[in-house]
Design a protein around this motif. Structure first.
Motif, PDB file in Angstrom:
ATOM      1  N   UNK A 109       9.786  -6.087   2.545  1.00 51.52           N
ATOM      2  CA  UNK A 109       8.879  -5.040   2.312  1.00 51.52           C
ATOM      3  C   UNK A 109       8.798  -4.559   3.687  1.00 51.52           C
ATOM      4  N   UNK A 110       9.013  -3.016   3.092  1.00 53.78           N
ATOM      5  CA  UNK A 110       8.895  -2.049   4.565  1.00 53.78           C
ATOM      6  C   UNK A 110       8.134  -0.959   4.353  1.00 53.78           C
ATOM      7  N   UNK A 111       7.939  -0.337   5.552  1.00 58.66           N
ATOM      8  CA  UNK A 111       7.042   0.737   5.223  1.00 58.66           C
ATOM      9  C   UNK A 111       7.629   2.105   5.816  1.00 58.66           C
ATOM     10  N   UNK A 112       7.353   3.223   5.212  1.00 60.67           N
ATOM     11  CA  UNK A 112       8.014   4.700   5.361  1.00 60.67           C
ATOM     12  C   UNK A 112       6.728   5.738   5.323  1.00 60.67           C
ATOM     13  N   UNK A 113       6.563   6.217   6.379  1.00 57.90           N
ATOM     14  CA  UNK A 113       5.686   7.160   6.474  1.00 57.90           C
ATOM     15  C   UNK A 113       5.789   8.420   5.919  1.00 57.90           C
ATOM     16  N   UNK A 114       4.691   8.898   5.708  1.00 58.00           N
ATOM     17  CA  UNK A 114       4.975  10.506   5.107  1.00 58.00           C
ATOM     18  C   UNK A 114       5.835  11.504   5.897  1.00 58.00           C
ATOM     19  N   UNK A 115       5.560  11.503   7.048  1.00 59.15           N
ATOM     20  CA  UNK A 115       6.552  12.311   7.992  1.00 59.15           C
ATOM     21  C   UNK A 115       8.087  11.973   7.767  1.00 59.15           C
ATOM     22  N   UNK A 154       0.690  -1.139   0.107  1.00 56.77           N
ATOM     23  CA  UNK A 154       0.095   0.110  -0.060  1.00 56.77           C
ATOM     24  C   UNK A 154       0.944   1.346   0.080  1.00 56.77           C
ATOM     25  N   UNK A 155       0.252   2.324  -0.204  1.00 58.60           N
ATOM     26  CA  UNK A 155       1.163   3.647  -0.155  1.00 58.60           C
ATOM     27  C   UNK A 155       2.017   3.794   1.074  1.00 58.60           C
ATOM     28  N   UNK A 156       3.443   4.159   1.014  1.00 60.42           N
ATOM     29  CA  UNK A 156       4.244   4.153   2.002  1.00 60.42           C
ATOM     30  C   UNK A 156       4.939   2.857   2.154  1.00 60.42           C
ATOM     31  N   UNK A 157       4.412   1.939   1.593  1.00 59.43           N
ATOM     32  CA  UNK A 157       5.222   0.492   1.497  1.00 59.43           C
ATOM     33  C   UNK A 157       6.520   0.382   0.270  1.00 59.43           C
ATOM     34  N   UNK A 158       7.343  -0.158   0.534  1.00 61.91           N
ATOM     35  CA  UNK A 158       8.206  -0.281  -0.562  1.00 61.91           C
ATOM     36  C   UNK A 158       8.565  -1.930  -0.496  1.00 61.91           C
ATOM     37  N   UNK A 159       8.436  -2.508  -1.753  1.00 60.92           N
ATOM     38  CA  UNK A 159       8.700  -3.905  -1.660  1.00 60.92           C
ATOM     39  C   UNK A 159       9.775  -4.161  -2.719  1.00 60.92           C
ATOM     40  N   UNK A 195      14.922  13.974   1.751  1.00 61.39           N
ATOM     41  CA  UNK A 195      15.282  12.593   0.936  1.00 61.39           C
ATOM     42  C   UNK A 195      15.252  11.295   2.091  1.00 61.39           C
ATOM     43  N   UNK A 196      14.319  10.522   1.914  1.00 60.62           N
ATOM     44  CA  UNK A 196      14.247   9.339   3.067  1.00 60.62           C
ATOM     45  C   UNK A 196      14.937   8.181   2.153  1.00 60.62           C
ATOM     46  N   UNK A 197      15.698   7.661   2.540  1.00 65.17           N
ATOM     47  CA  UNK A 197      16.747   6.502   1.953  1.00 65.17           C
ATOM     48  C   UNK A 197      15.739   5.153   2.130  1.00 65.17           C
ATOM     49  N   UNK A 198      15.215   4.790   0.856  1.00 68.43           N
ATOM     50  CA  UNK A 198      14.236   3.664   1.134  1.00 68.43           C
ATOM     51  C   UNK A 198      14.841   2.067   0.561  1.00 68.43           C
ATOM     52  N   UNK A 199      15.831   2.343  -0.393  1.00 71.67           N
ATOM     53  CA  UNK A 199      16.532   1.245  -0.914  1.00 71.67           C
ATOM     54  C   UNK A 199      18.086   1.417  -0.986  1.00 71.67           C
ATOM     55  N   UNK A 229      21.197   0.631   5.016  1.00 73.08           N
ATOM     56  CA  UNK A 229      21.199   1.680   5.896  1.00 73.08           C
ATOM     57  C   UNK A 229      20.076   2.226   6.320  1.00 73.08           C
ATOM     58  N   UNK A 230      19.833   3.009   7.554  1.00 67.58           N
ATOM     59  CA  UNK A 230      18.831   3.609   8.138  1.00 67.58           C
ATOM     60  C   UNK A 230      17.397   2.762   7.859  1.00 67.58           C
ATOM     61  N   UNK A 231      17.482   1.466   7.968  1.00 66.97           N
ATOM     62  CA  UNK A 231      16.131   0.951   7.808  1.00 66.97           C
ATOM     63  C   UNK A 231      15.601   0.603   6.273  1.00 66.97           C
ATOM     64  N   UNK A 232      16.380   0.842   5.384  1.00 72.00           N
ATOM     65  CA  UNK A 232      15.892   0.754   3.978  1.00 72.00           C
ATOM     66  C   UNK A 232      16.025  -0.699   3.592  1.00 72.00           C
ATOM     67  N   UNK A 233      15.188  -0.928   2.481  1.00 72.34           N
ATOM     68  CA  UNK A 233      15.350  -2.478   2.063  1.00 72.34           C
ATOM     69  C   UNK A 233      16.717  -2.603   1.310  1.00 72.34           C
ATOM     70  N   UNK A 234      17.326  -3.750   1.201  1.00 73.37           N
ATOM     71  CA  UNK A 234      18.660  -4.010   0.695  1.00 73.37           C
ATOM     72  C   UNK A 234      18.428  -4.657  -0.523  1.00 73.37           C
ATOM     73  N   UNK A 235      19.199  -3.806  -1.690  1.00 78.65           N
ATOM     74  CA  UNK A 235      19.101  -4.286  -3.116  1.00 78.65           C
ATOM     75  C   UNK A 235      20.605  -4.743  -3.420  1.00 78.65           C
ATOM     76  N   UNK A 236      20.702  -5.851  -4.223  1.00 77.59           N
ATOM     77  CA  UNK A 236      21.985  -6.361  -4.805  1.00 77.59           C
ATOM     78  C   UNK A 236      22.630  -5.457  -5.825  1.00 77.59           C
ATOM     79  N   UNK A 237      23.103  -4.243  -5.326  1.00 79.30           N
ATOM     80  CA  UNK A 237      23.760  -3.282  -6.269  1.00 79.30           C
ATOM     81  C   UNK A 237      24.113  -1.986  -5.395  1.00 79.30           C
ATOM     82  N   UNK A 238      25.079  -1.553  -6.146  1.00 77.31           N
ATOM     83  CA  UNK A 238      25.550  -0.010  -5.462  1.00 77.31           C
ATOM     84  C   UNK A 238      24.869   0.944  -5.932  1.00 77.31           C
ATOM     85  N   UNK A 239      23.491   0.929  -5.433  1.00 75.51           N
ATOM     86  CA  UNK A 239      22.596   2.088  -5.883  1.00 75.51           C
ATOM     87  C   UNK A 239      21.754   2.444  -4.557  1.00 75.51           C
TER      88      UNK A 239
END
Length: 232
Positions: A132-138, A86-91, A144-148, A153-163
């Motif tokens: 899957x993690x949730x990041x609030x509007x706040x 849902x909105x706020x979630x990152x999969x 800039x909220x790090x999400x991946x 780092x900082x509770x972001x989802x982890x990706x297999x790339x230096x991005x």
């Protein structure tokens, strides 16, 4: 250097149940000038009608991120995952050696609007995984909220790339100044609203490739939501 990719210049397909815009070549849309940017391979902006979706299909060796703007995205995969985004979630799915999955609009009444993002992996042949993690509007408002990221780092989802992928919400007049690490590129994708990027006006659906710039100056011209990629 900033190269703008206007919303109306993207590839487009309307299948009835799915109205989709392709920033880069995808499916039946092919343009050799737009095959991706650095290791960012796909940004599809999808609108899915109620109660329908993508039947089971395979992926391999790709980092796949879903970012929902409106509605609810139901997900099932061969790893046994069943979830609703849902909105706020990152999969994040790391397809690795191979997965199958299906995606549907969870609602029988409301439309679904989301970004599907593919990033080429740093290493092929890894074990498939899901996060899957949730990041609030706040968390995203005025910053800039790090999400991946490659290290979670900082509770972001982890990706297999230096991005790194950030999300931000700006109100009119809000400004974010973000210094790019040396040697890094950026892609800015506006989801809604209007934003100035280093003085260039970007509107909903517009994207911009950023090369050889030391910083990003993002200014809200109206209430806006955007994604910002840092890419090697």
């Amino acid at each position: 250097m900033i190269t703008i990719r206007r919303a109306n210049d993207r590839g487009h397909a309307d299948h009835g149940w799915l109205n989709t815009y392709h920033t880069f070549s995808f499916a039946d849309y092919y343009d050799p000038r737009h095959m991706g940017f650095r290791n960012l391979r796909v940004i599809n902006e999808d609108r899915v009608q109620p109660g329908v979706g993508f039947p089971t299909h395979p992926h391999r060796d790709m980092e796949i991120i879903s970012y929902v703007l409106e509605g609810a995205l139901a997900h099932r995969d061969s790893m046994g995952t069943g979830s609703v985004i849902r909105p706020g979630d990152v999969q994040r799915m790391s397809a690795g050696t191979g997965i199958t999955h299906s995606e549907f609009n969870q609602s029988k009444e409301e439309p679904l609007h989301f970004f599907q993002i593919w990033i080429l992996p740093k290493r092929n042949g890894i074990t498939p995984s899901y996060e899957q993690k949730f990041f609030s509007d706040e968390e995203k408002r005025g910053s800039l909220r790090l999400i991946a990221s490659p290290d979670g780092r900082d509770g972001s989802v982890t990706i297999n790339q230096d991005a790194r992928l950030y999300a931000a919400l700006l109100d009119t007049g809000d400004e974010i100044v973000h210094r790019l690490p040396a040697g890094q590129y950026a892609w800015v994708q506006v989801a809604r609203g209007k934003v100035l990027l280093n003085g260039h006006l970007l509107e909903a659906g517009d994207g911009a490739a950023v090369s050889d710039e030391e910083l990003l100056r993002l200014t809200g011209k109206e209430a806006s939501e955007m994604l910002v990629f840092e890419l090697p």
